[in-house]
Design an enzyme around this catalytic site. Structure first.
Site, PDB file in Angstrom:
ATOM      1  N   LYS A 205     -82.567 -13.399 -32.885  1.00 21.12           N
ATOM      2  CA  LYS A 205     -82.040 -12.048 -32.666  1.00 21.12           C
ATOM      3  C   LYS A 205     -81.603 -11.356 -33.972  1.00 21.12           C
ATOM      4  O   LYS A 205     -81.462 -12.000 -35.013  1.00 21.12           O
ATOM      5  CB  LYS A 205     -80.869 -12.123 -31.690  1.00 21.12           C
ATOM      6  CG  LYS A 205     -81.292 -12.545 -30.282  1.00 21.12           C
ATOM      7  CD  LYS A 205     -80.104 -12.536 -29.345  1.00 21.12           C
ATOM      8  CE  LYS A 205     -80.502 -12.852 -27.923  1.00 21.12           C
ATOM      9  NZ  LYS A 205     -79.334 -12.786 -27.014  1.00 21.12           N
TER      10      LYS A 205
ATOM     11  N   TYR B 276     -86.333  -6.741 -21.087  1.00 18.92           N
ATOM     12  CA  TYR B 276     -85.144  -7.163 -20.345  1.00 18.92           C
ATOM     13  C   TYR B 276     -85.001  -6.459 -18.995  1.00 18.92           C
ATOM     14  O   TYR B 276     -83.922  -6.478 -18.395  1.00 18.92           O
ATOM     15  CB  TYR B 276     -83.884  -6.940 -21.189  1.00 18.92           C
ATOM     16  CG  TYR B 276     -83.749  -7.935 -22.321  1.00 18.92           C
ATOM     17  CD1 TYR B 276     -83.414  -9.264 -22.065  1.00 18.92           C
ATOM     18  CD2 TYR B 276     -83.969  -7.566 -23.636  1.00 18.92           C
ATOM     19  CE1 TYR B 276     -83.301 -10.182 -23.095  1.00 18.92           C
ATOM     20  CE2 TYR B 276     -83.857  -8.475 -24.671  1.00 18.92           C
ATOM     21  CZ  TYR B 276     -83.523  -9.785 -24.401  1.00 18.92           C
ATOM     22  OH  TYR B 276     -83.409 -10.701 -25.417  1.00 18.92           O
TER      23      TYR B 276
ATOM     24  N   PHE C 199     -74.355  -5.265 -18.786  1.00 17.28           N
ATOM     25  CA  PHE C 199     -74.702  -5.612 -20.159  1.00 17.28           C
ATOM     26  C   PHE C 199     -76.089  -5.120 -20.576  1.00 17.28           C
ATOM     27  O   PHE C 199     -76.482  -5.277 -21.738  1.00 17.28           O
ATOM     28  CB  PHE C 199     -74.602  -7.128 -20.374  1.00 17.28           C
ATOM     29  CG  PHE C 199     -75.538  -7.946 -19.523  1.00 17.28           C
ATOM     30  CD1 PHE C 199     -76.846  -8.177 -19.916  1.00 17.28           C
ATOM     31  CD2 PHE C 199     -75.102  -8.489 -18.321  1.00 17.28           C
ATOM     32  CE1 PHE C 199     -77.709  -8.926 -19.129  1.00 17.28           C
ATOM     33  CE2 PHE C 199     -75.961  -9.249 -17.529  1.00 17.28           C
ATOM     34  CZ  PHE C 199     -77.271  -9.459 -17.942  1.00 17.28           C
TER      35      PHE C 199
ATOM     36  N   ARG D 127     -83.322 -24.634 -24.759  1.00 13.74           N
ATOM     37  CA  ARG D 127     -82.048 -24.155 -24.223  1.00 13.74           C
ATOM     38  C   ARG D 127     -80.893 -25.067 -24.668  1.00 13.74           C
ATOM     39  O   ARG D 127     -79.791 -24.591 -24.954  1.00 13.74           O
ATOM     40  CB  ARG D 127     -82.133 -24.005 -22.717  1.00 13.74           C
ATOM     41  CG  ARG D 127     -83.141 -22.880 -22.352  1.00 13.74           C
ATOM     42  CD  ARG D 127     -83.220 -22.577 -20.903  1.00 13.74           C
ATOM     43  NE  ARG D 127     -82.021 -21.916 -20.406  1.00 13.74           N
ATOM     44  CZ  ARG D 127     -81.698 -20.643 -20.623  1.00 13.74           C
ATOM     45  NH1 ARG D 127     -82.486 -19.869 -21.342  1.00 13.74           N
ATOM     46  NH2 ARG D 127     -80.595 -20.131 -20.109  1.00 13.74           N
TER      47      ARG D 127
ATOM     48  N   THR E 275     -74.764 -19.455 -23.512  1.00 14.55           N
ATOM     49  CA  THR E 275     -74.846 -18.035 -23.894  1.00 14.55           C
ATOM     50  C   THR E 275     -73.567 -17.579 -24.581  1.00 14.55           C
ATOM     51  O   THR E 275     -73.616 -16.869 -25.589  1.00 14.55           O
ATOM     52  CB  THR E 275     -75.112 -17.168 -22.645  1.00 14.55           C
ATOM     53  OG1 THR E 275     -76.327 -17.608 -22.046  1.00 14.55           O
ATOM     54  CG2 THR E 275     -75.231 -15.703 -23.001  1.00 14.55           C
TER      55      THR E 275
ATOM     56  N   ARG F  11     -75.952 -21.398 -31.068  1.00 19.37           N
ATOM     57  CA  ARG F  11     -74.958 -20.383 -30.720  1.00 19.37           C
ATOM     58  C   ARG F  11     -73.555 -20.757 -31.164  1.00 19.37           C
ATOM     59  O   ARG F  11     -72.783 -19.898 -31.605  1.00 19.37           O
ATOM     60  CB  ARG F  11     -75.029 -20.078 -29.232  1.00 19.37           C
ATOM     61  CG  ARG F  11     -76.319 -19.326 -28.892  1.00 19.37           C
ATOM     62  CD  ARG F  11     -76.524 -19.195 -27.428  1.00 19.37           C
ATOM     63  NE  ARG F  11     -77.661 -18.324 -27.110  1.00 19.37           N
ATOM     64  CZ  ARG F  11     -78.278 -18.328 -25.953  1.00 19.37           C
ATOM     65  NH1 ARG F  11     -77.864 -19.126 -24.971  1.00 19.37           N
ATOM     66  NH2 ARG F  11     -79.301 -17.525 -25.734  1.00 19.37           N
TER      67      ARG F  11
ATOM     68  N   ASN G 254     -75.720 -13.449 -30.080  1.00 17.33           N
ATOM     69  CA  ASN G 254     -75.633 -14.912 -30.030  1.00 17.33           C
ATOM     70  C   ASN G 254     -76.817 -15.616 -30.692  1.00 17.33           C
ATOM     71  O   ASN G 254     -77.093 -16.770 -30.420  1.00 17.33           O
ATOM     72  CB  ASN G 254     -75.418 -15.397 -28.594  1.00 17.33           C
ATOM     73  CG  ASN G 254     -76.568 -15.060 -27.671  1.00 17.33           C
ATOM     74  OD1 ASN G 254     -77.647 -14.662 -28.095  1.00 17.33           O
ATOM     75  ND2 ASN G 254     -76.343 -15.221 -26.381  1.00 17.33           N
TER      76      ASN G 254
ATOM     77  N   HIS H 193     -82.604 -16.257 -28.215  1.00 16.39           N
ATOM     78  CA  HIS H 193     -83.001 -16.108 -26.808  1.00 16.39           C
ATOM     79  C   HIS H 193     -84.044 -17.174 -26.530  1.00 16.39           C
ATOM     80  O   HIS H 193     -84.862 -17.488 -27.384  1.00 16.39           O
ATOM     81  CB  HIS H 193     -83.619 -14.724 -26.570  1.00 16.39           C
ATOM     82  CG  HIS H 193     -84.384 -14.637 -25.273  1.00 16.39           C
ATOM     83  ND1 HIS H 193     -83.790 -14.219 -24.100  1.00 16.39           N
ATOM     84  CD2 HIS H 193     -85.677 -14.935 -24.967  1.00 16.39           C
ATOM     85  CE1 HIS H 193     -84.702 -14.270 -23.127  1.00 16.39           C
ATOM     86  NE2 HIS H 193     -85.847 -14.690 -23.632  1.00 16.39           N
TER      87      HIS H 193
ATOM     88  N   GLU I  43     -92.838 -13.948 -20.656  1.00 15.75           N
ATOM     89  CA  GLU I  43     -92.277 -13.538 -21.938  1.00 15.75           C
ATOM     90  C   GLU I  43     -93.254 -13.759 -23.087  1.00 15.75           C
ATOM     91  O   GLU I  43     -93.356 -12.923 -23.991  1.00 15.75           O
ATOM     92  CB  GLU I  43     -90.958 -14.269 -22.192  1.00 15.75           C
ATOM     93  CG  GLU I  43     -89.854 -13.821 -21.259  1.00 15.75           C
ATOM     94  CD  GLU I  43     -88.529 -14.506 -21.509  1.00 15.75           C
ATOM     95  OE1 GLU I  43     -87.514 -13.994 -21.003  1.00 15.75           O
ATOM     96  OE2 GLU I  43     -88.484 -15.544 -22.208  1.00 15.75           O
TER      97      GLU I  43
END
Length: 140
Positions: A11, A51, A59, A87, A93, A104, A114, A117, A128
């Site tokens: 990100k 998204y 959010f 993950r 998150t 994170r 964070n 993704h 995705e």
């Protein structure tokens, strides 16, 4: 365990701080291979499309604004149980709840910023990945 592919996004908060290499080193150390990668700037419209599953949630607008605020690195990770591994490497998150040593916990600035993704299921991963990459761009 099955060999899977998953989408990973580094990100804007992480790209701004030049953390791409450090984050990718964690994926590779965990046995995941980067089989596609590109750096790009998402438009607000592209972030909203990506998204869209979260449209209507409180959010959504701030997330789309953040994701279009600077460059991101989108990539496809491949390996055994890649979705769950990615993950686990990312952590929760909420960085305050993320296990020590996860991306994170170590790099995030906030819940929104964070640093990473990752797809949450095989179906989501397929959607995705197709959003960002053609089959010709993925080299396994």
């Amino acid at each position: 365990m099955p060999v899977e592919r998953t989408l990973s996004i580094i990100k804007p908060d992480a790209t701004r701080r030049n953390l791409t290499g450090r984050i990718n080193a964690r994926f590779e150390a965990a046995g995941l291979r980067l089989v596609a990668q590109k750096r790009l700037s998402l438009t607000r419209a592209a972030a909203e499309q990506f998204y869209r599953v979260h449209a209507g949630r409180p959010f959504f607008a701030p997330l789309c604004a953040f994701m279009s605020s600077g460059p991101v690195v989108v990539q496809v990770l491949e390996g055994e149980d890649a979705i769950a591994r990615n993950r686990a490497i990312m952590g929760a998150t909420d960085p305050a709840k993320a296990e020590k040593g996860t991306i994170r916990a170590d790099f995030a600035e906030s819940i929104e910023a964070n640093s990473a993704h990752g797809s949450d299921s095989p179906e989501t991963a397929a959607q995705e990945i197709a959003f960002f990459f053609s089959a010709l761009e993925i080299v396994g």
